[in-house]
Design a protein around this motif. Structure first.
Motif, PDB file in Angstrom:
ATOM      1  N   ILE A  66       0.839  -1.208   0.000  1.00 18.68           N
ATOM      2  CA  ILE A  66       0.000   0.000   0.000  1.00 18.68           C
ATOM      3  C   ILE A  66       0.870   1.252   0.000  1.00 18.68           C
ATOM      4  O   ILE A  66       0.632   2.194  -0.750  1.00 18.68           O
ATOM      5  CB  ILE A  66      -0.964  -0.014   1.209  1.00 18.68           C
ATOM      6  N   ASP A  67       1.907   1.247   0.826  1.00 18.61           N
ATOM      7  CA  ASP A  67       2.757   2.433   0.935  1.00 18.61           C
ATOM      8  C   ASP A  67       3.648   2.666  -0.280  1.00 18.61           C
ATOM      9  O   ASP A  67       4.200   3.746  -0.453  1.00 18.61           O
ATOM     10  CB  ASP A  67       3.608   2.357   2.209  1.00 18.61           C
ATOM     11  N   SER A  68       3.773   1.645  -1.138  1.00 18.50           N
ATOM     12  CA  SER A  68       4.614   1.813  -2.326  1.00 18.50           C
ATOM     13  C   SER A  68       3.901   2.589  -3.441  1.00 18.50           C
ATOM     14  O   SER A  68       4.517   3.034  -4.389  1.00 18.50           O
ATOM     15  CB  SER A  68       5.048   0.447  -2.868  1.00 18.50           C
ATOM     16  N   PHE A  69       2.583   2.762  -3.303  1.00 19.90           N
ATOM     17  CA  PHE A  69       1.833   3.531  -4.300  1.00 19.90           C
ATOM     18  C   PHE A  69       2.022   5.018  -4.056  1.00 19.90           C
ATOM     19  O   PHE A  69       2.239   5.434  -2.914  1.00 19.90           O
ATOM     20  CB  PHE A  69       0.328   3.239  -4.165  1.00 19.90           C
ATOM     21  N   PRO A  70       1.905   5.841  -5.105  1.00 25.10           N
ATOM     22  CA  PRO A  70       1.892   7.287  -4.862  1.00 25.10           C
ATOM     23  C   PRO A  70       0.674   7.637  -4.004  1.00 25.10           C
ATOM     24  O   PRO A  70      -0.355   6.967  -4.089  1.00 25.10           O
ATOM     25  CB  PRO A  70       1.765   7.901  -6.261  1.00 25.10           C
ATOM     26  N   ALA A  71       0.809   8.664  -3.186  1.00 23.51           N
ATOM     27  CA  ALA A  71      -0.248   9.042  -2.238  1.00 23.51           C
ATOM     28  C   ALA A  71      -1.607   9.204  -2.908  1.00 23.51           C
ATOM     29  O   ALA A  71      -2.633   8.823  -2.369  1.00 23.51           O
ATOM     30  CB  ALA A  71       0.147  10.327  -1.519  1.00 23.51           C
ATOM     31  N   GLU A  72      -1.600   9.765  -4.135  1.00 22.13           N
ATOM     32  CA  GLU A  72      -2.879  10.076  -4.788  1.00 22.13           C
ATOM     33  C   GLU A  72      -3.456   8.895  -5.583  1.00 22.13           C
ATOM     34  O   GLU A  72      -4.491   9.016  -6.206  1.00 22.13           O
ATOM     35  CB  GLU A  72      -2.731  11.304  -5.696  1.00 22.13           C
ATOM     36  N   ALA A  73      -2.786   7.749  -5.528  1.00 20.27           N
ATOM     37  CA  ALA A  73      -3.272   6.586  -6.278  1.00 20.27           C
ATOM     38  C   ALA A  73      -4.626   6.123  -5.739  1.00 20.27           C
ATOM     39  O   ALA A  73      -4.983   6.388  -4.597  1.00 20.27           O
ATOM     40  CB  ALA A  73      -2.257   5.446  -6.196  1.00 20.27           C
ATOM     41  N   ASP A  74      -5.351   5.423  -6.589  1.00 18.65           N
ATOM     42  CA  ASP A  74      -6.684   4.940  -6.275  1.00 18.65           C
ATOM     43  C   ASP A  74      -6.680   4.009  -5.050  1.00 18.65           C
ATOM     44  O   ASP A  74      -5.955   3.014  -5.017  1.00 18.65           O
ATOM     45  CB  ASP A  74      -7.206   4.195  -7.507  1.00 18.65           C
ATOM     46  N   VAL A  75      -7.493   4.337  -4.065  1.00 15.70           N
ATOM     47  CA  VAL A  75      -7.564   3.566  -2.824  1.00 15.70           C
ATOM     48  C   VAL A  75      -7.997   2.118  -3.095  1.00 15.70           C
ATOM     49  O   VAL A  75      -7.469   1.171  -2.512  1.00 15.70           O
ATOM     50  CB  VAL A  75      -8.533   4.233  -1.819  1.00 15.70           C
TER      51      VAL A  75
END
Length: 123
Positions: free
Chosen positions: A84-93
């Motif tokens: 989860i933390d490897s995604f960019p902050a604004e990526a789709d939840v």
């Protein structure tokens, strides 16, 4: 916008899932996101699929790899958080939650699609 960590992603995903799955277009999109073998007819199987992944992983959060339910790495909850933390902050939840659940359902990487609706539960 605040970045969503694991815990907040898992907390946020349920309402987002329900909103998105309230119409056919959304259900089709969700089916693709979840790599469902067949298009889902409701959002509930997806929610159950996610919930099973998160609750079972929490129960088998061992310091060594385990495979009596599913193949899992050591400390699988920590590994889900890393995903989860490897995604960019604004990526789709929803995409983040799916990726984390995939650790549980597809750690070995051999599943081409998931029987999320009316499939046989391996447990």
């Amino acid at each position: 916008s605040e970045s969503l960590n694991c815990f907040s992603v898992i907390k946020a995903v349920w309402d987002l899932l329900e909103d998105k799955g309230s119409n056919d277009t959304g259900l089709l999109e969700l089916s693709k996101t979840f790599r469902a073998c067949k298009t889902v007819h409701s959002v509930y199987p997806l929610a159950l699929w996610l919930r099973a992944a998160f609750t079972t992983t929490a129960m088998v959060d061992y310091p060594t790899p385990a495979n009596f339910m599913m193949n899992l790495p050591a400390y699988p909850v920590k590994e889900m958080c890393k995903i989860i933390d490897s995604f960019p902050a604004e990526a789709d939840v929803i995409g983040k939650a799916f990726a984390a659940a995939s650790l549980y359902y597809n750690y070995t990487g051999d599943q081409k699609c998931f029987e999320v609706e009316g499939g046989d539960d391996p447990h």
